[in-house]
Structures are given as structure tokens and as C-alpha cells.
Design a protein around this motif. Structure first.
Motif, PDB file in Angstrom:
ATOM      1  N   UNK A 131       9.571   4.617   2.397  1.00  0.00           N
ATOM      2  CA  UNK A 131       9.093   3.611   3.595  1.00  0.00           C
ATOM      3  C   UNK A 131       8.635   2.428   3.325  1.00  0.00           C
ATOM      4  N   UNK A 132       8.201   2.451   1.768  1.00  0.00           N
ATOM      5  CA  UNK A 132       7.850   1.000   1.572  1.00  0.00           C
ATOM      6  C   UNK A 132       9.053   0.128   1.447  1.00  0.00           C
ATOM      7  N   UNK A 133      10.036   0.608   0.899  1.00  0.00           N
ATOM      8  CA  UNK A 133      11.330  -0.260   1.068  1.00  0.00           C
ATOM      9  C   UNK A 133      11.792  -0.676   2.483  1.00  0.00           C
TER      10      UNK A 133
ATOM     11  N   UNK B 171       7.896  14.943  -3.944  1.00  0.00           N
ATOM     12  CA  UNK B 171       8.500  14.548  -2.735  1.00  0.00           C
ATOM     13  C   UNK B 171       7.612  13.517  -1.964  1.00  0.00           C
ATOM     14  N   UNK B 172       6.210  13.759  -1.935  1.00  0.00           N
ATOM     15  CA  UNK B 172       5.398  12.754  -0.985  1.00  0.00           C
ATOM     16  C   UNK B 172       5.392  11.608  -1.416  1.00  0.00           C
ATOM     17  N   UNK B 173       5.795  11.096  -3.037  1.00  0.00           N
ATOM     18  CA  UNK B 173       5.853   9.906  -3.369  1.00  0.00           C
ATOM     19  C   UNK B 173       7.137   9.320  -3.146  1.00  0.00           C
ATOM     20  N   UNK B 174       8.244  10.225  -3.071  1.00  0.00           N
ATOM     21  CA  UNK B 174       9.456   9.687  -2.677  1.00  0.00           C
ATOM     22  C   UNK B 174       9.600   9.318  -1.209  1.00  0.00           C
ATOM     23  N   UNK B 175       8.818   9.935  -0.161  1.00  0.00           N
ATOM     24  CA  UNK B 175       8.816   9.707   1.110  1.00  0.00           C
ATOM     25  C   UNK B 175       8.071   8.316   1.374  1.00  0.00           C
TER      26      UNK B 175
ATOM     27  N   UNK C 173       0.839  -1.216  -0.049  1.00  0.00           N
ATOM     28  CA  UNK C 173       0.038  -0.050  -0.019  1.00  0.00           C
ATOM     29  C   UNK C 173       0.751   1.393  -0.026  1.00  0.00           C
ATOM     30  N   UNK C 174       1.999   1.122   0.742  1.00  0.00           N
ATOM     31  CA  UNK C 174       2.909   2.292   0.610  1.00  0.00           C
ATOM     32  C   UNK C 174       3.398   2.631  -0.787  1.00  0.00           C
ATOM     33  N   UNK C 175       3.735   1.582  -1.280  1.00  0.00           N
ATOM     34  CA  UNK C 175       4.402   1.613  -2.891  1.00  0.00           C
ATOM     35  C   UNK C 175       3.340   2.131  -3.842  1.00  0.00           C
ATOM     36  N   UNK C 176       2.057   1.376  -3.732  1.00  0.00           N
ATOM     37  CA  UNK C 176       0.869   2.001  -4.588  1.00  0.00           C
ATOM     38  C   UNK C 176       0.850   3.252  -4.416  1.00  0.00           C
ATOM     39  N   UNK C 177       0.679   3.980  -3.101  1.00  0.00           N
ATOM     40  CA  UNK C 177       0.081   4.976  -2.850  1.00  0.00           C
ATOM     41  C   UNK C 177       1.384   6.011  -3.257  1.00  0.00           C
TER      42      UNK C 177
END
Length: 393
Positions: A378-380, A370-374, A284-288
Motif C-alpha cells: 500500500x505504501x509503494x 502478511x499484515x506488514x506485506x499488505x 506512515x504505511x511504510x513505518x507501520x
């Protein structure tokens, strides 16, 4: 135990409070234009709400334990109404900021007190279902709010604020008349006499760094950071970049929130049982993260609606999954973990919008990049870190 007749009124209060917050979302661009303010100001408006919520939540929780749930609920609703009335009367940006600061204090008084009230009147086996109903009332209020706000804005830019103030007043009167106190007088007197020294919220955050579930609290922060990155700038972004109207923003947010919530209810339990919390959180973190970046590719209304719906779905599934895993690994530290969950959420609400507003002024696409990067980082990190958390629990 109290009769559950109080429960519908608690749900109504939570619904009305979140309805009031959602009402004003579609009018943010016009409001800032009226005050000749920038996107940076939009970020600060959201962040200052989170700031006072963060600072006053521990105090409000302590007062609720000592003097009762009902007084704090009444105070919270009064502050919500006052906040919206000040916003309606604001003739400059300063008073608008003051109204948001007051709204954050109102949220700090209201929401934890309602949650504690429900814990008081339910048994352990009823609590999960009751909290689910409470979550649904919060979400549904926020879903309906933008749509109603967009329609009210056609009667005037300040109309949503006036209606919000009236809604808060109505909820306060209903609670004053129909909501009994959930804590007995004996319990309140006993707690008032106890001189227990409690760690302040900053010390508690320092202590949380050493816990085995710290990575989950970081994910709570990252999730809230990414979500508020999206929400704080979204109305400005789609107006300035894609030319959307207030009505389009209201329709888009209402439809997407509704579908996202429906998907959460239908999918969360099924996919969690099949894949487990750790995999779902990472996915879900990755897809977000991906959906935030996809928002930059096209300004077609239905494309933006589809991407926004996916983003809401992923974050809606992520939140209860993290809460469930936190509860599992907390052991006998449930109270501390619940407090830290709220604290890290508030921190995300402070820093996410603030940085989003600053980045928006530099380049309009930067907040979502930047939000996508954070969220991606977090997903990794969640992959290996969560494995260790589960192994030690």
C-alpha cells in the motif's frame, strides 16, 4: 440550534462504548482456553463484529435520519449492554459469537447516530473541533479499557463483561433521561414521507471503484486490515510466544495506546503542514509495516512495548491524515465519501482478523508478516496513485 449541554453526554456515551470494547481485550487468551478454542476463533470473533457493523450501518443511518438520533443511540447502548451480558453468561463459543454479532449491530446504531447528532447541533466552523473531541473520547475509552479489564479479570474471567454490561445500562439511562432529540418533529415527519430509493452498500462499493479517490479508500481498507491483523492476534501471540500475563497485556496496551494518542495530537498537524498528506500517508504505511515485522524479533517486555507504541503512533497519525485528504478531494460528495470510508473500514475489520486467525493457526508469525506485506504494498502504490488524485482534485 440545541444547547450544547447534550455534547458532553454524547462524548460520555462514545467513551463508555469504547471503554466496554477495550475491557475484554486482555482476557481473550484465557477466554479461548476456557472454551478450548483456537487462534482462528479469535480472528472470527473480531470479524463477526465488523460484519454486522458493515451490514447494519446503512440501515441504522437511514433510520436515524427518519426517526431521530436519540432512539438509535438508546438502541445502540441497549445492544452493547446485551452483547456483554450474553458474553458473561456464555457457556460455549456459539453464544460468545452471538454476543459479538449483537455488539456489531449496536455499534452500527450508536456511532453514526452520535456523529450525525453532533453535525446537527454544531455549525460548519465548529464541526472540525467537535469531531476532534469525539475522536479523543473514542480513543481514550479504548486506551483505558484494557487496563481496567486486566485489573477486573483478577476478580474472575467474566468480570469485565459484567462491568461492561452495567456501563452500557448506565449510559442508556443517562441518555434516556438527559439527551434531547436533535431533529425536530417536522423534519422527521418530512423524511418519513420521502420515498427516496437509496443504493445498497454493495452497489455503492461498486460505484466507488470508479471514483478518483478510490485509492484513498483502498488505503483505508489496508490500514484497517493491518491494524486488525495486529489487534486480533496480539493477546494470543504474546501469551503463546512470549509468555505474557493478562496484567502485562493490559499494561502494555494501555500505555502504548496512551503514548500513541499523545504523539498523534502533538505531531500530526506539524508534520502534515511540513511534508503534506501524500508523503505522510506513504511514510506512515511504510513505518507501520516495519513495526509489525519488528514485533517478531524479541519477546522482551519493554522491547514489545516500544515497538507496539511506534505501531500505534504511526496508525494514529495515518487515520486523520487519510480522512483529511479524503475530505479535500470529495468535493460535493462528502456524504457518499463518509459512508464509503465507514464501509471500507468495516471490510478491513472483517477480512483482517479473519485471515489473521487462519494464518496464526498455520504459523504464529504469519499474521504479522502478511499484515506488514499488505501495508508495504500500500505504501509503494500510494506514491504514484496519490499524485494523480491530488492533480485531479
Amino acid at each position: 440550534m440545541l444547547k450544547k449541554s447534550a455534547f458532553p453526554l454524547l462524548l460520555l456515551n462514545m467513551f463508555l462504548a469504547n471503554l466496554s470494547m477495550g475491557l475484554v481485550i486482555p482476557i481473550v487468551p484465557e477466554l479461548l482456553e476456557m472454551f478450548s478454542a483456537s487462534g482462528q476463533a479469535a480472528g472470527y470473533l473480531v470479524a463477526c463484529f465488523g460484519l454486522t457493523q458493515f451490514l447494519f450501518s446503512p440501515l441504522a443511518g437511514n433510520l436515524s435520519d427518519r426517526y431521530g438520533r436519540k432512539p438509535m443511540i438508546i438502541i445502540g447502548l441497549i445492544l452493547f449492554g446485551l452483547s456483554n451480558l450474553l458474553a458473561a453468561l456464555a457457556s460455549d463459543l456459539t453464544l460468545l459469537f452471538v454476543s459479538r454479532l449483537i455488539g456489531g449491530v449496536g455499534s452500527a446504531a450508536l456511532i453514526p447516530s452520535i456523529i450525525a447528532y453532533i453535525a446537527d447541533i454544531t455549525t460548519a466552523d465548529q464541526r472540525s473541533k467537535s469531531m476532534s473531541w469525539l475522536g479523543a473520547s473514542m480513543t481514550s475509552g479504548f486506551i483505558i479499557g484494557p487496563g481496567v479489564g486486566g485489573l477486573l479479570a483478577e476478580w474472575g474471567i467474566k468480570a469485565p463483561f459484567y462491568v461492561s454490561a452495567c456501563v452500557g445500562l448506565l449510559a442508556m439511562l443517562c441518555s434516556l433521561w438527559g439527551l434531547p432529540e436533535s431533529l425536530s418533529a417536522d423534519i422527521r415527519r418530512m423524511r418519513q414521507q420521502v420515498k427516496e430509493k437509496k443504493e445498497n452498500v454493495f452497489r455503492q462499493i461498486v460505484l466507488s471503484v470508479r471514483t478518483r479517490y478510490f485509492v484513498l479508500l483502498l488505503i483505508v481498507f489496508a490500514m484497517t486490515f493491518g491494524l486488525t491483523h495486529f489487534e486480533a492476534i496480539f493477546p494470543l501471540f504474546v501469551v503463546q510466544v512470549y509468555g505474557f500475563s493478562t496484567r502485562q497485556i493490559a499494561i502494555l496496551l494501555t500505555v502504548c495506546s496512551l503514548i500513541g494518542t499523545l504523539n498523534q495530537l502533538l505531531l500530526t498537524d506539524r508534520i502534515t503542514q511540513r511534508f503534506g498528506e501524500k508523503r505522510i500517508i506513504g511514510a506512515m504505511l511504510l513505518l507501520s509495516a516495519v513495526s509489525l515485522v519488528l514485533l517478531l524479533f524479541s519477546g522482551h517486555f519493554y522491547y514489545v512495548m516500544a515497538v507496539t507504541m511506534l505501531f500505534f503512533t504511526f496508525t494514529n497519525i495515518l487515520r486523520p491524515t487519510i480522512n483529511t485528504l479524503l475530505s479535500k478531494v470529495a468535493g460535493d460528495e462528502q456524504g457518499f465519501v463518509a459512508g464509503m470510508n465507514n464501509a471500507y473500514t468495516s471490510l478491513g475489520m472483517i477480512f483482517g482478523p479473519m485471515l489473521a486467525g487462519i494464518l496464526f493457526e498455520v504459523q504464529v508469525n504469519l499474521p504479522y508478516l502478511f499484515g506488514g506485506f499488505v501495508l508495504l504494498v500500500s505504501s509503494i502504490l500510494s506514491g504514484s496513485r496519490l499524485r494523480k488524485v491530488l492533480a485531479s482534485s
